[in-house]
Design an enzyme around this catalytic site. Sequence first.
Site, PDB file in Angstrom:
ATOM      1  N   GLY A  11       0.833  -1.208   0.000  1.00 34.92           N
ATOM      2  CA  GLY A  11       0.000   0.000   0.000  1.00 34.92           C
ATOM      3  C   GLY A  11       0.860   1.248   0.000  1.00 34.92           C
ATOM      4  N   ARG A  25      19.499  10.077  -4.004  1.00 34.78           N
ATOM      5  CA  ARG A  25      20.542  11.104  -3.845  1.00 34.78           C
ATOM      6  C   ARG A  25      21.716  10.608  -2.988  1.00 34.78           C
ATOM      7  NH1 ARG A  25      17.143  16.767  -4.322  1.00 34.78           N
ATOM      8  NH2 ARG A  25      16.727  16.425  -6.527  1.00 34.78           N
ATOM      9  N   ARG A  72       0.676  -4.918  -4.933  1.00 32.89           N
ATOM     10  CA  ARG A  72       0.779  -6.052  -4.013  1.00 32.89           C
ATOM     11  C   ARG A  72       0.964  -7.258  -4.922  1.00 32.89           C
ATOM     12  NH1 ARG A  72      -0.732  -3.925   0.823  1.00 32.89           N
ATOM     13  NH2 ARG A  72      -2.464  -2.449   0.893  1.00 32.89           N
ATOM     14  N   ASP A 103       4.956  -5.147   5.735  1.00 36.39           N
ATOM     15  CA  ASP A 103       5.375  -6.502   6.105  1.00 36.39           C
ATOM     16  C   ASP A 103       5.324  -7.504   4.945  1.00 36.39           C
ATOM     17  OD1 ASP A 103       2.628  -6.682   6.156  1.00 36.39           O
ATOM     18  OD2 ASP A 103       2.536  -7.811   8.050  1.00 36.39           O
ATOM     19  N   THR A 126       4.401   2.180   5.398  1.00 37.25           N
ATOM     20  CA  THR A 126       2.994   1.788   5.590  1.00 37.25           C
ATOM     21  C   THR A 126       2.349   2.733   6.594  1.00 37.25           C
ATOM     22  OG1 THR A 126       1.516   0.145   6.574  1.00 37.25           O
ATOM     23  CG2 THR A 126       3.800  -0.013   7.230  1.00 37.25           C
ATOM     24  N   ASP A 128       0.131   1.937   8.565  1.00 37.29           N
ATOM     25  CA  ASP A 128      -0.398   1.145   9.688  1.00 37.29           C
ATOM     26  C   ASP A 128       0.442   1.186  10.972  1.00 37.29           C
ATOM     27  OD1 ASP A 128      -2.371   0.414   7.914  1.00 37.29           O
ATOM     28  OD2 ASP A 128      -1.512  -1.549   7.476  1.00 37.29           O
ATOM     29  N   ASP A 130       2.633  -0.915  11.962  1.00 40.51           N
ATOM     30  CA  ASP A 130       2.445  -2.246  12.546  1.00 40.51           C
ATOM     31  C   ASP A 130       3.713  -3.097  12.522  1.00 40.51           C
ATOM     32  OD1 ASP A 130       2.528  -2.483   9.810  1.00 40.51           O
ATOM     33  OD2 ASP A 130       0.875  -3.894   9.651  1.00 40.51           O
ATOM     34  N   ARG A 172      -5.406  -2.376   9.031  1.00 39.20           N
ATOM     35  CA  ARG A 172      -5.452  -3.842   8.825  1.00 39.20           C
ATOM     36  C   ARG A 172      -5.696  -4.539  10.155  1.00 39.20           C
ATOM     37  NH1 ARG A 172      -4.053  -6.368   4.190  1.00 39.20           N
ATOM     38  NH2 ARG A 172      -2.811  -4.659   3.453  1.00 39.20           N
ATOM     39  N   GLY A 186      -9.873  13.338  20.554  1.00 38.57           N
ATOM     40  CA  GLY A 186     -10.718  13.363  21.767  1.00 38.57           C
ATOM     41  C   GLY A 186     -11.902  12.414  21.670  1.00 38.57           C
ATOM     42  N   GLN A 254      -7.277   8.103   3.955  1.00 42.32           N
ATOM     43  CA  GLN A 254      -6.219   8.076   4.981  1.00 42.32           C
ATOM     44  C   GLN A 254      -4.839   7.805   4.390  1.00 42.32           C
ATOM     45  OE1 GLN A 254      -7.881   5.661   8.611  1.00 42.32           O
ATOM     46  NE2 GLN A 254      -9.086   5.185   6.826  1.00 42.32           N
ATOM     47  N   ARG A 255      -4.799   7.292   3.186  1.00 42.85           N
ATOM     48  CA  ARG A 255      -3.494   6.963   2.586  1.00 42.85           C
ATOM     49  C   ARG A 255      -2.919   8.104   1.753  1.00 42.85           C
ATOM     50  NH1 ARG A 255      -3.951   1.040   1.138  1.00 42.85           N
ATOM     51  NH2 ARG A 255      -3.526   1.575  -1.013  1.00 42.85           N
TER      52      ARG A 255
HETATM   53  O1  F6P Z   1      -1.518  -1.481   4.752  1.00 39.22           O
HETATM   54  C1  F6P Z   1      -2.100  -0.252   4.454  1.00 39.22           C
HETATM   55  C2  F6P Z   1      -3.581  -0.400   4.250  1.00 39.22           C
HETATM   56  O2  F6P Z   1      -4.119   0.877   3.950  1.00 39.22           O
HETATM   57  C3  F6P Z   1      -4.358  -1.031   5.428  1.00 39.22           C
HETATM   58  O3  F6P Z   1      -4.579  -0.117   6.471  1.00 39.22           O
HETATM   59  C4  F6P Z   1      -5.590  -1.522   4.743  1.00 39.22           C
HETATM   60  O4  F6P Z   1      -6.163  -2.589   5.449  1.00 39.22           O
HETATM   61  C5  F6P Z   1      -5.074  -1.973   3.403  1.00 39.22           C
HETATM   62  O5  F6P Z   1      -3.866  -1.266   3.182  1.00 39.22           O
HETATM   63  C6  F6P Z   1      -5.992  -1.723   2.250  1.00 39.22           C
HETATM   64  O6  F6P Z   1      -5.408  -2.263   1.122  1.00 39.22           O
HETATM   65  P1  F6P Z   1      -5.874  -1.977  -0.368  1.00 39.22           P
HETATM   66  O7  F6P Z   1      -5.504  -0.565  -0.710  1.00 39.22           O
HETATM   67  O8  F6P Z   1      -5.105  -2.963  -1.171  1.00 39.22           O
HETATM   68  O9  F6P Z   1      -7.342  -2.158  -0.409  1.00 39.22           O
END
Ligand code: F6P
Length: 322
Positions: A11, A25, A72, A103, A126, A128, A130, A172, A186, A254-255
Amino acid sequence: MKKIAVLTSGGDAPGMNACLRAVVRTAIYHKMEVMGIVHGYDGMIRDEFIKMDEKSVANIIHRGGTILKTARSKEFMTDEGRKKALHNLQKYGIEGVVVIGGDGSFKGAMEFSKTAKIPFVGCPGTIDNDLAGTDYTIGYDTAINTVVQAVDKVRDTAESHDRLFFVEVMGRDSGMIAMLAGIGAGAESILIPETKTDIQQLVERLKNKRKTKNSKIIIVAEGDEAGGAFVIAEQVKKQLPDYDTRVTVLGHLQRGGSPSAMDRVNSSRMGYAAVEALLKGEKNVMIGIIDKSIVYTPFEKATKQKQKMDPDLLRMLDILSI
Ligand code: F6P
Protein backbone atom coordinates in the site's frame (compact mmCIF):
# COMPACT_ATOMS: atom_id res chain seq x y z
CA MET A 1 28.71 -1.70 -4.53
CA LYS A 2 28.28 0.21 -7.78
CA LYS A 3 24.67 -0.25 -8.75
CA ILE A 4 21.48 -0.53 -6.71
CA ALA A 5 17.75 -0.64 -7.35
CA VAL A 6 14.89 0.87 -5.39
CA LEU A 7 11.18 0.08 -5.39
CA THR A 8 8.02 0.95 -3.50
CA SER A 9 5.77 -1.97 -2.65
CA GLY A 10 2.44 -2.75 -0.94
CA GLY A 11 0.00 0.00 0.00
CA ASP A 12 1.30 3.47 -0.84
CA ALA A 13 2.06 5.79 2.08
CA PRO A 14 2.76 9.53 2.29
CA GLY A 15 6.53 9.93 2.61
CA MET A 16 7.45 7.15 0.18
CA ASN A 17 8.54 9.78 -2.34
CA ALA A 18 10.68 11.56 0.26
CA CYS A 19 12.31 8.23 1.08
CA LEU A 20 12.90 7.46 -2.58
CA ARG A 21 14.50 10.87 -3.08
CA ALA A 22 16.86 10.19 -0.18
CA VAL A 23 17.81 6.75 -1.53
CA VAL A 24 18.58 8.08 -5.01
CA ARG A 25 20.54 11.10 -3.85
CA THR A 26 22.53 9.21 -1.20
CA ALA A 27 23.45 6.56 -3.77
CA ILE A 28 24.55 9.22 -6.25
CA TYR A 29 26.62 10.87 -3.51
CA HIS A 30 28.39 7.51 -3.08
CA LYS A 31 28.95 7.34 -6.86
CA MET A 32 26.52 4.51 -7.38
CA GLU A 33 24.08 4.07 -10.24
CA VAL A 34 20.42 3.75 -9.24
CA MET A 35 17.60 2.03 -11.10
CA GLY A 36 14.00 2.59 -10.08
CA ILE A 37 11.62 -0.35 -10.40
CA VAL A 38 8.09 0.67 -11.38
CA HIS A 39 5.08 -1.19 -9.86
CA GLY A 40 7.01 -2.87 -7.03
CA TYR A 41 7.87 -6.57 -7.31
CA ASP A 42 5.54 -6.90 -10.30
CA GLY A 43 7.81 -4.47 -12.15
CA MET A 44 10.87 -6.44 -11.04
CA ILE A 45 9.35 -9.50 -12.70
CA ARG A 46 8.07 -7.69 -15.80
CA ASP A 47 11.29 -5.73 -16.41
CA GLU A 48 10.03 -2.23 -15.57
CA PHE A 49 13.42 -0.79 -14.64
CA ILE A 50 14.19 2.89 -15.18
CA LYS A 51 17.39 4.83 -14.64
CA MET A 52 17.12 7.39 -11.85
CA ASP A 53 19.17 10.55 -11.43
CA GLU A 54 19.13 13.63 -9.17
CA LYS A 55 16.50 15.24 -11.36
CA SER A 56 14.11 12.31 -11.44
CA VAL A 57 13.49 12.82 -7.71
CA ALA A 58 13.32 16.63 -7.80
CA ASN A 59 10.14 18.22 -6.49
CA ILE A 60 8.66 15.08 -4.98
CA ILE A 61 9.43 15.44 -1.26
CA HIS A 62 6.02 17.02 -0.66
CA ARG A 63 3.98 14.64 -2.81
CA GLY A 64 1.81 11.82 -1.48
CA GLY A 65 1.60 8.41 -3.18
CA THR A 66 4.66 7.10 -4.95
CA ILE A 67 6.04 8.27 -8.30
CA LEU A 68 7.42 4.74 -8.81
CA LYS A 69 3.91 3.29 -8.41
CA THR A 70 3.32 0.24 -6.31
CA ALA A 71 1.60 -3.15 -6.27
CA ARG A 72 0.78 -6.05 -4.01
CA SER A 73 2.52 -8.70 -6.11
CA LYS A 74 1.08 -12.20 -6.05
CA GLU A 75 3.58 -13.38 -8.64
CA PHE A 76 6.59 -12.57 -6.44
CA MET A 77 5.24 -15.07 -3.93
CA THR A 78 5.82 -17.85 -6.47
CA ASP A 79 9.18 -19.52 -7.30
CA GLU A 80 8.61 -18.77 -10.97
CA GLY A 81 8.03 -15.06 -10.29
CA ARG A 82 11.11 -14.71 -8.10
CA LYS A 83 13.21 -16.50 -10.73
CA LYS A 84 12.18 -13.93 -13.34
CA ALA A 85 12.86 -11.11 -10.86
CA LEU A 86 16.36 -12.42 -10.16
CA HIS A 87 17.04 -12.75 -13.86
CA ASN A 88 16.16 -9.08 -14.40
CA LEU A 89 18.19 -7.87 -11.42
CA GLN A 90 21.20 -9.76 -12.76
CA LYS A 91 20.60 -8.47 -16.28
CA TYR A 92 20.99 -4.89 -15.00
CA GLY A 93 23.92 -5.74 -12.73
CA ILE A 94 22.02 -4.80 -9.55
CA GLU A 95 24.12 -5.47 -6.44
CA GLY A 96 21.68 -4.33 -3.76
CA VAL A 97 18.00 -3.42 -3.42
CA VAL A 98 16.16 -0.93 -1.22
CA VAL A 99 12.53 -1.90 -0.77
CA ILE A 100 10.18 0.72 0.67
CA GLY A 101 7.11 -1.17 1.88
CA GLY A 102 5.34 -3.00 4.67
CA ASP A 103 5.37 -6.50 6.10
CA GLY A 104 4.26 -8.27 2.91
CA SER A 105 7.13 -6.61 1.04
CA PHE A 106 9.67 -7.71 3.64
CA LYS A 107 8.29 -11.26 3.68
CA GLY A 108 8.78 -11.31 -0.10
CA ALA A 109 12.37 -10.14 0.35
CA MET A 110 13.01 -12.92 2.89
CA GLU A 111 11.70 -15.55 0.48
CA PHE A 112 13.88 -14.11 -2.27
CA SER A 113 17.00 -14.27 -0.12
CA LYS A 114 16.60 -18.03 0.37
CA THR A 115 17.85 -18.59 -3.17
CA ALA A 116 19.40 -15.30 -4.29
CA LYS A 117 22.48 -13.52 -2.96
CA ILE A 118 21.54 -9.91 -3.78
CA PRO A 119 21.06 -8.08 -0.46
CA PHE A 120 17.78 -6.31 0.32
CA VAL A 121 17.39 -3.52 2.88
CA GLY A 122 13.93 -2.23 3.80
CA CYS A 123 12.39 1.10 4.76
CA PRO A 124 9.07 0.71 6.62
CA GLY A 125 6.53 2.28 4.28
CA THR A 126 2.99 1.79 5.59
CA ILE A 127 0.43 4.01 7.29
CA ASP A 128 -0.40 1.15 9.69
CA ASN A 129 2.65 1.49 11.99
CA ASP A 130 2.44 -2.25 12.55
CA LEU A 131 6.11 -3.22 12.33
CA ALA A 132 8.45 -3.91 15.24
CA GLY A 133 11.78 -2.07 15.12
CA THR A 134 10.61 1.48 14.59
CA ASP A 135 8.60 4.02 16.56
CA TYR A 136 6.99 5.32 13.39
CA THR A 137 6.53 3.89 9.92
CA ILE A 138 6.55 6.11 6.86
CA GLY A 139 3.07 7.61 6.40
CA TYR A 140 1.73 6.92 9.89
CA ASP A 141 2.09 10.49 11.14
CA THR A 142 0.36 11.90 8.06
CA ALA A 143 -2.42 9.32 8.32
CA ILE A 144 -3.18 10.07 11.97
CA ASN A 145 -3.24 13.79 11.20
CA THR A 146 -5.64 13.11 8.33
CA VAL A 147 -7.89 11.07 10.62
CA VAL A 148 -7.85 13.74 13.32
CA GLN A 149 -8.83 16.42 10.77
CA ALA A 150 -11.61 14.22 9.42
CA VAL A 151 -12.94 13.42 12.90
CA ASP A 152 -12.91 17.15 13.78
CA LYS A 153 -15.24 17.67 10.83
CA VAL A 154 -17.43 14.73 11.79
CA ARG A 155 -17.59 16.21 15.32
CA ASP A 156 -19.09 19.45 13.95
CA THR A 157 -22.04 17.65 12.43
CA ALA A 158 -22.27 15.14 15.30
CA GLU A 159 -22.50 17.97 17.81
CA SER A 160 -25.06 19.87 15.74
CA HIS A 161 -27.38 16.86 15.61
CA ASP A 162 -26.54 15.35 19.02
CA ARG A 163 -25.44 12.17 17.28
CA LEU A 164 -23.38 9.15 18.11
CA PHE A 165 -20.81 8.49 15.37
CA PHE A 166 -18.78 5.37 14.72
CA VAL A 167 -15.76 6.28 12.61
CA GLU A 168 -13.89 3.37 11.05
CA VAL A 169 -10.18 3.82 10.40
CA MET A 170 -7.58 1.72 8.59
CA GLY A 171 -4.76 -0.32 10.09
CA ARG A 172 -5.45 -3.84 8.83
CA ASP A 173 -4.99 -5.94 12.00
CA SER A 174 -3.39 -3.14 13.99
CA GLY A 175 -5.04 -0.50 16.17
CA MET A 176 -2.16 1.98 16.07
CA ILE A 177 -3.96 4.49 13.82
CA ALA A 178 -7.12 4.26 15.94
CA MET A 179 -5.15 4.71 19.15
CA LEU A 180 -3.26 7.94 18.40
CA ALA A 181 -5.98 9.43 16.21
CA GLY A 182 -8.49 8.63 18.96
CA ILE A 183 -6.43 10.46 21.54
CA GLY A 184 -5.77 13.39 19.18
CA ALA A 185 -9.42 13.74 18.20
CA GLY A 186 -10.72 13.36 21.77
CA ALA A 187 -12.77 10.28 20.92
CA GLU A 188 -15.10 8.92 23.60
CA SER A 189 -13.81 5.42 23.01
CA ILE A 190 -11.65 3.37 20.63
CA LEU A 191 -12.16 -0.23 19.61
CA ILE A 192 -8.99 -1.99 18.52
CA PRO A 193 -7.89 -5.56 17.73
CA GLU A 194 -5.25 -5.54 20.48
CA THR A 195 -7.86 -5.50 23.23
CA LYS A 196 -11.07 -7.43 23.74
CA THR A 197 -14.11 -5.55 22.49
CA ASP A 198 -17.05 -5.88 24.86
CA ILE A 199 -20.16 -4.33 23.29
CA GLN A 200 -22.06 -4.50 26.57
CA GLN A 201 -19.32 -2.57 28.31
CA LEU A 202 -19.36 0.02 25.52
CA VAL A 203 -23.12 0.43 25.90
CA GLU A 204 -22.73 0.96 29.67
CA ARG A 205 -19.95 3.46 29.09
CA LEU A 206 -22.09 5.40 26.65
CA LYS A 207 -24.97 5.47 29.13
CA ASN A 208 -22.73 6.83 31.83
CA LYS A 209 -20.91 9.40 29.72
CA ARG A 210 -21.10 13.04 30.62
CA LYS A 211 -24.68 14.08 30.03
CA THR A 212 -23.75 17.59 28.97
CA LYS A 213 -21.81 16.34 25.98
CA ASN A 214 -24.22 15.58 23.23
CA SER A 215 -22.01 14.23 20.46
CA LYS A 216 -20.03 11.05 20.87
CA ILE A 217 -17.33 9.68 18.64
CA ILE A 218 -16.22 6.06 18.76
CA ILE A 219 -13.18 5.19 16.63
CA VAL A 220 -13.26 1.63 15.33
CA ALA A 221 -10.12 0.04 13.89
CA GLU A 222 -11.00 -1.91 10.74
CA GLY A 223 -9.43 -5.06 12.20
CA ASP A 224 -11.42 -5.02 15.44
CA GLU A 225 -12.68 -8.49 16.36
CA ALA A 226 -16.28 -7.32 16.88
CA GLY A 227 -16.58 -6.56 13.15
CA GLY A 228 -16.56 -3.27 11.26
CA ALA A 229 -18.13 -0.01 12.36
CA PHE A 230 -21.47 -0.86 10.72
CA VAL A 231 -21.80 -4.14 12.62
CA ILE A 232 -20.87 -2.57 15.94
CA ALA A 233 -23.14 0.44 15.39
CA GLU A 234 -26.08 -1.86 14.74
CA GLN A 235 -25.47 -3.83 17.93
CA VAL A 236 -25.21 -0.65 19.99
CA LYS A 237 -28.27 0.88 18.37
CA LYS A 238 -30.35 -2.14 19.41
CA GLN A 239 -29.58 -1.40 23.04
CA LEU A 240 -29.58 2.38 22.82
CA PRO A 241 -32.42 3.13 20.39
CA ASP A 242 -32.64 6.75 21.56
CA TYR A 243 -29.22 7.54 20.16
CA ASP A 244 -29.25 8.96 16.65
CA THR A 245 -26.43 6.86 15.26
CA ARG A 246 -24.32 7.27 12.12
CA VAL A 247 -21.28 5.51 10.64
CA THR A 248 -18.40 7.03 8.66
CA VAL A 249 -15.76 4.83 7.04
CA LEU A 250 -12.75 6.99 6.24
CA GLY A 251 -11.19 4.46 3.84
CA HIS A 252 -8.44 5.30 1.40
CA LEU A 253 -8.42 9.02 2.01
CA GLN A 254 -6.22 8.08 4.98
CA ARG A 255 -3.49 6.96 2.59
CA GLY A 256 -3.35 10.13 0.49
CA GLY A 257 -2.15 13.68 0.86
CA SER A 258 1.07 15.56 1.26
CA PRO A 259 3.33 14.00 3.91
CA SER A 260 3.65 15.78 7.25
CA ALA A 261 6.98 17.40 8.16
CA MET A 262 7.70 14.50 10.51
CA ASP A 263 7.05 11.93 7.79
CA ARG A 264 9.30 13.81 5.37
CA VAL A 265 12.13 13.97 7.89
CA ASN A 266 11.81 10.34 9.02
CA SER A 267 11.51 9.11 5.42
CA SER A 268 14.60 11.05 4.40
CA ARG A 269 16.57 9.66 7.33
CA MET A 270 15.47 6.10 6.57
CA GLY A 271 16.22 6.31 2.84
CA TYR A 272 19.65 7.74 3.52
CA ALA A 273 20.35 5.09 6.19
CA ALA A 274 19.20 2.28 3.87
CA VAL A 275 21.86 3.07 1.28
CA GLU A 276 24.55 3.39 3.94
CA ALA A 277 23.43 0.04 5.38
CA LEU A 278 23.84 -1.65 2.00
CA LEU A 279 27.33 -0.15 1.76
CA LYS A 280 28.14 -1.57 5.21
CA GLY A 281 27.19 -5.04 3.96
CA GLU A 282 23.83 -5.31 5.74
CA LYS A 283 21.11 -7.54 4.29
CA ASN A 284 17.54 -8.51 5.16
CA VAL A 285 17.22 -5.71 7.68
CA MET A 286 14.63 -2.99 8.07
CA ILE A 287 15.74 0.53 8.89
CA GLY A 288 13.83 2.02 11.80
CA ILE A 289 13.99 4.99 14.14
CA ILE A 290 13.75 4.27 17.86
CA ASP A 291 14.17 7.10 20.36
CA LYS A 292 15.48 9.33 17.57
CA SER A 293 18.25 6.90 16.55
CA ILE A 294 18.55 4.77 13.43
CA VAL A 295 18.34 1.03 14.18
CA TYR A 296 18.49 -2.10 12.02
CA THR A 297 15.96 -4.87 12.68
CA PRO A 298 16.01 -8.20 10.82
CA PHE A 299 12.98 -8.55 8.50
CA GLU A 300 12.06 -11.70 10.40
CA LYS A 301 11.68 -9.82 13.68
CA ALA A 302 10.14 -6.66 12.19
CA THR A 303 7.33 -8.64 10.54
CA LYS A 304 6.70 -11.16 13.30
CA GLN A 305 6.68 -9.09 16.45
CA LYS A 306 4.53 -6.11 15.47
CA GLN A 307 4.36 -2.82 17.35
CA LYS A 308 3.59 -3.01 21.05
CA MET A 309 0.50 -1.12 22.17
CA ASP A 310 1.12 0.96 25.28
CA PRO A 311 -1.67 0.03 27.76
CA ASP A 312 -1.18 3.30 29.59
CA LEU A 313 -2.28 5.23 26.50
CA LEU A 314 -5.54 3.29 26.50
CA ARG A 315 -6.06 4.01 30.18
CA MET A 316 -5.34 7.69 29.58
CA LEU A 317 -7.87 7.84 26.72
CA ASP A 318 -10.50 6.39 29.03
CA ILE A 319 -9.73 8.88 31.79
CA LEU A 320 -9.67 11.90 29.49
CA SER A 321 -12.86 11.03 27.67
CA ILE A 322 -15.13 11.11 30.74
O1 F6P B 1 -1.52 -1.48 4.75
C1 F6P B 1 -2.10 -0.25 4.45
C2 F6P B 1 -3.58 -0.40 4.25
O2 F6P B 1 -4.12 0.88 3.95
C3 F6P B 1 -4.36 -1.03 5.43
O3 F6P B 1 -4.58 -0.12 6.47
C4 F6P B 1 -5.59 -1.52 4.74
O4 F6P B 1 -6.16 -2.59 5.45
C5 F6P B 1 -5.07 -1.97 3.40
O5 F6P B 1 -3.87 -1.27 3.18
C6 F6P B 1 -5.99 -1.72 2.25
O6 F6P B 1 -5.41 -2.26 1.12
P1 F6P B 1 -5.87 -1.98 -0.37
O7 F6P B 1 -5.50 -0.56 -0.71
O8 F6P B 1 -5.11 -2.96 -1.17
O9 F6P B 1 -7.34 -2.16 -0.41
